[in-house]
Design an enzyme around this catalytic site. Structure first.
Site, PDB file in Angstrom:
ATOM      1  N   GLU A   1       0.872  -1.182   0.192  1.00  0.00           N
ATOM      2  CA  GLU A   1      -0.028   0.068  -0.063  1.00  0.00           C
ATOM      3  C   GLU A   1       0.501   1.144   0.001  1.00  0.00           C
ATOM      4  O   GLU A   1       0.724   2.188  -0.771  1.00  0.00           O
ATOM      5  CB  GLU A   1      -0.899  -0.027   1.048  1.00  0.00           C
ATOM      6  CG  GLU A   1      -1.891  -1.287   1.093  1.00  0.00           C
ATOM      7  CD  GLU A   1      -3.188  -0.998   2.226  1.00  0.00           C
ATOM      8  OE1 GLU A   1      -2.584  -1.362   3.298  1.00  0.00           O
ATOM      9  OE2 GLU A   1      -4.118  -1.183   1.858  1.00  0.00           O
TER      10      GLU A   1
ATOM     11  N   GLU B   1      -3.808 -10.207   3.728  1.00  0.00           N
ATOM     12  CA  GLU B   1      -5.042  -9.761   4.617  1.00  0.00           C
ATOM     13  C   GLU B   1      -6.000 -10.824   4.494  1.00  0.00           C
ATOM     14  O   GLU B   1      -6.738 -10.836   5.262  1.00  0.00           O
ATOM     15  CB  GLU B   1      -5.493  -8.439   4.092  1.00  0.00           C
ATOM     16  CG  GLU B   1      -4.566  -7.199   4.530  1.00  0.00           C
ATOM     17  CD  GLU B   1      -3.441  -6.991   3.360  1.00  0.00           C
ATOM     18  OE1 GLU B   1      -3.184  -7.538   2.366  1.00  0.00           O
ATOM     19  OE2 GLU B   1      -3.024  -5.896   3.521  1.00  0.00           O
TER      20      GLU B   1
HETATM   21  C1  1HE Z   1       6.524  -8.873  12.070  1.00  0.00           C
HETATM   22  C2  1HE Z   1       5.657  -8.626  10.834  1.00  0.00           C
HETATM   23  C3  1HE Z   1       4.351  -8.116  10.899  1.00  0.00           C
HETATM   24  C4  1HE Z   1       7.610  -9.575  10.449  1.00  0.00           C
HETATM   25  N1  1HE Z   1       4.049  -7.560  11.862  1.00  0.00           N
HETATM   26  N2  1HE Z   1       5.763  -8.373  13.180  1.00  0.00           N
HETATM   27  N3  1HE Z   1       2.062  -8.713   6.832  1.00  0.00           N
HETATM   28  C5  1HE Z   1       2.105 -10.266   6.945  1.00  0.00           C
HETATM   29  O1  1HE Z   1       1.132 -10.940   7.122  1.00  0.00           O
HETATM   30  C6  1HE Z   1       3.396 -10.525   6.513  1.00  0.00           C
HETATM   31  C7  1HE Z   1       4.278 -11.072   7.763  1.00  0.00           C
HETATM   32  N4  1HE Z   1       5.457 -11.599   7.633  1.00  0.00           N
HETATM   33  C8  1HE Z   1       6.051 -12.340   6.862  1.00  0.00           C
HETATM   34  O2  1HE Z   1       5.605 -13.050   6.223  1.00  0.00           O
HETATM   35  C9  1HE Z   1       7.672 -12.698   7.261  1.00  0.00           C
HETATM   36  O3  1HE Z   1       8.169 -12.013   8.276  1.00  0.00           O
HETATM   37  C10 1HE Z   1       8.604 -12.064   5.872  1.00  0.00           C
HETATM   38  C11 1HE Z   1       8.264 -12.868   4.646  1.00  0.00           C
HETATM   39  C12 1HE Z   1       8.151 -10.696   5.745  1.00  0.00           C
HETATM   40  C13 1HE Z   1      10.047 -12.163   6.209  1.00  0.00           C
HETATM   41  O4  1HE Z   1      10.168 -13.565   6.732  1.00  0.00           O
HETATM   42  P1  1HE Z   1      11.604 -13.683   7.508  1.00  0.00           P
HETATM   43  O5  1HE Z   1      11.643 -15.181   7.650  1.00  0.00           O
HETATM   44  O6  1HE Z   1      12.818 -12.885   7.048  1.00  0.00           O
HETATM   45  O7  1HE Z   1      11.413 -12.958   8.858  1.00  0.00           O
HETATM   46  P2  1HE Z   1      10.527 -13.363  10.242  1.00  0.00           P
HETATM   47  O8  1HE Z   1      11.544 -14.404  11.094  1.00  0.00           O
HETATM   48  O9  1HE Z   1       9.379 -13.851   9.835  1.00  0.00           O
HETATM   49  O10 1HE Z   1      10.391 -12.116  11.057  1.00  0.00           O
HETATM   50  C14 1HE Z   1      11.327 -11.310  11.751  1.00  0.00           C
HETATM   51  C15 1HE Z   1      10.693 -10.461  12.812  1.00  0.00           C
HETATM   52  O11 1HE Z   1       9.878  -9.717  12.492  1.00  0.00           O
HETATM   53  C16 1HE Z   1       9.882 -11.469  13.693  1.00  0.00           C
HETATM   54  O12 1HE Z   1      10.029 -10.928  14.911  1.00  0.00           O
HETATM   55  P3  1HE Z   1      10.970 -11.586  16.089  1.00  0.00           P
HETATM   56  O13 1HE Z   1      10.575 -10.566  17.463  1.00  0.00           O
HETATM   57  O14 1HE Z   1      10.355 -12.853  16.373  1.00  0.00           O
HETATM   58  O15 1HE Z   1      12.279 -11.470  15.711  1.00  0.00           O
HETATM   59  C17 1HE Z   1       8.391 -11.279  13.206  1.00  0.00           C
HETATM   60  O16 1HE Z   1       7.551 -11.594  14.221  1.00  0.00           O
HETATM   61  C18 1HE Z   1       8.487  -9.720  12.809  1.00  0.00           C
HETATM   62  N5  1HE Z   1       7.575  -9.517  11.879  1.00  0.00           N
HETATM   63  N6  1HE Z   1       6.460  -9.330   9.939  1.00  0.00           N
HETATM   64  C19 1HE Z   1       4.762  -7.653  13.108  1.00  0.00           C
HETATM   65  N7  1HE Z   1       3.805  -7.631   9.815  1.00  0.00           N
HETATM   66  C20 1HE Z   1      -3.336  -0.815   6.664  1.00  0.00           C
HETATM   67  S1  1HE Z   1      -3.730  -2.237   6.947  1.00  0.00           S
HETATM   68  C21 1HE Z   1      -2.725  -3.437   6.208  1.00  0.00           C
HETATM   69  C22 1HE Z   1      -2.962  -4.832   6.567  1.00  0.00           C
HETATM   70  C23 1HE Z   1      -1.586  -5.633   6.315  1.00  0.00           C
HETATM   71  O17 1HE Z   1      -0.421  -5.313   6.009  1.00  0.00           O
HETATM   72  S2  1HE Z   1      -1.618  -7.480   6.707  1.00  0.00           S
HETATM   73  C24 1HE Z   1      -0.229  -8.078   5.997  1.00  0.00           C
HETATM   74  C25 1HE Z   1       0.847  -8.161   7.327  1.00  0.00           C
END
Ligand code: 1HE
Length: 257
Positions: A112, A132
């Site tokens: 976005e 989403e």
């Molecule tokens: C996060 C988030 C997040 C990572 N919110 N903390 N977005 C999603 O559904 C995407 C979610 N994220 C992923 O699918 C993956 O993290 C990635 C593909 C982007 C990257 O994977 P990777 O293996 O490099 O990293 P990771 O181990 O998954 O994440 C590293 C850290 O970032 C980890 O935290 P930690 O404290 O355990 O190290 C994750 O929890 C954190 N992290 N993504 C919170 N999204 C205006 S409305 C819009 C609505 C949306 O955007 S919905 C889509 C949300």
């Protein structure tokens, strides 16, 4: 805003380099980061002609910080979405064009943000998704208005119905990015494009940012009228006259140079 700020800003002559700087969370967008972005694009220093929005770490943005969703009720959710709209409108309808440089995850709210920019450069390895649908929510940062204009409603709906992920090459073909580069070459390309954009007249850049989207949203007759007003205004300005004269005198580059 330097160092450990969630958004890092660097001025390079007429360009403003704005960097999402939360790599340990894959540049997931919490309220603080969102407000920082809004603040940066609300206070672009005088003399800046174009901005480049890029990211620290291997991912542009993992979208909304999902931790913030857990505690939100209906009204909080509405207000939060409106905060996204305000911040991203400030990018799209701020004072300068913005070139986004994408890499790795460009997901949900990350896509976005990218869609609110004026040109998108994607490095090989960029991937796009709208999870989403899988998370049981809906887009809330303006994607339902902006993405159908870039890629078409059916493609956006497919991404949400099925969780489909698109590669950098697919994104280029479908209109999510206008340029694709090798890995790690995106910022250089973004800066090259921003320097070109900075050479346009302010009127041309203003019209492309503020008038073209209104024309696109207008009915046929109103759109054509707006176009005529815009071209008449633009051609009457001294900087346009100078450029036209330079071309007629053989002193300006041809269209293909
Ligand atoms: C996060 C988030 C997040 C990572 N919110 N903390 N977005 C999603 O559904 C995407 C979610 N994220 C992923 O699918 C993956 O993290 C990635 C593909 C982007 C990257 O994977 P990777 O293996 O490099 O990293 P990771 O181990 O998954 O994440 C590293 C850290 O970032 C980890 O935290 P930690 O404290 O355990 O190290 C994750 O929890 C954190 N992290 N993504 C919170 N999204 C205006 S409305 C819009 C609505 C949306 O955007 S919905 C889509 C949300």
């Amino acid at each position: 805003m330097k160092g450990d700020a969630l958004v890092d800003v660097e001025q390079q002559n007429e360009l403003l380099l704005v960097k999402l700087n939360r790599p340990d969370k894959r540049n997931a967008v919490n309220e603080e980061l969102l407000l920082c972005l809004e603040a940066v694009f609300s206070a672009v220093p005088t003399g800046i002609k174009c901005a480049v929005l890029h990211s620290e770490g291997p991912h542009f943005s993992a979208g909304l910080d999902l931790n913030e969703l857990k505690e939100r009720d209906l009204i909080d959710g509405m207000q939060h979405s409106r905060t996204w709209h305000r911040a991203l409108d400030q990018i799209q309808f701020g004072p300068v064009p913005v070139v986004a440089v994408l890499r790795g995850a460009c997901i949900g709210g990350g896509l976005e943000i990218a869609a609110a920019c004026h040109i998108r450069v994607a490095e090989q390895g960029t991937f796009y998704a709208l999870p989403e649908g899988q998370r049981g929510i809906f887009v809330g940062g303006g994607a339902s208005v902006r993405l159908p204009k870039l890629m078409g409603m059916a493609r956006m709906a497919d991404m949400m119905f099925t969780g489909r992920m698109l590669t950098a090459d697919e994104g280029l073909t479908l209109g999510l990015s206008q340029y694709i580069t090798p890995p790690d070459a995106g910022l250089a390309k973004g800066i090259e494009l921003a320097r070109k954009i900075a050479q346009n007249t302010p009127m041309t850049n203003y019209a492309l940012m503020h008038i073209l989207p209104r024309i696109t949203d207008s009915a046929h007759a109103e759109g054509l009228l707006l176009e005529s007003l815009t071209v008449a205004m633009a051609q009457s300005l001294p900087e346009a006259k100078q450029r036209l004269t330079a071309f007629l005198d053989g002193k300006a580059p041809k269209a293909f140079q």
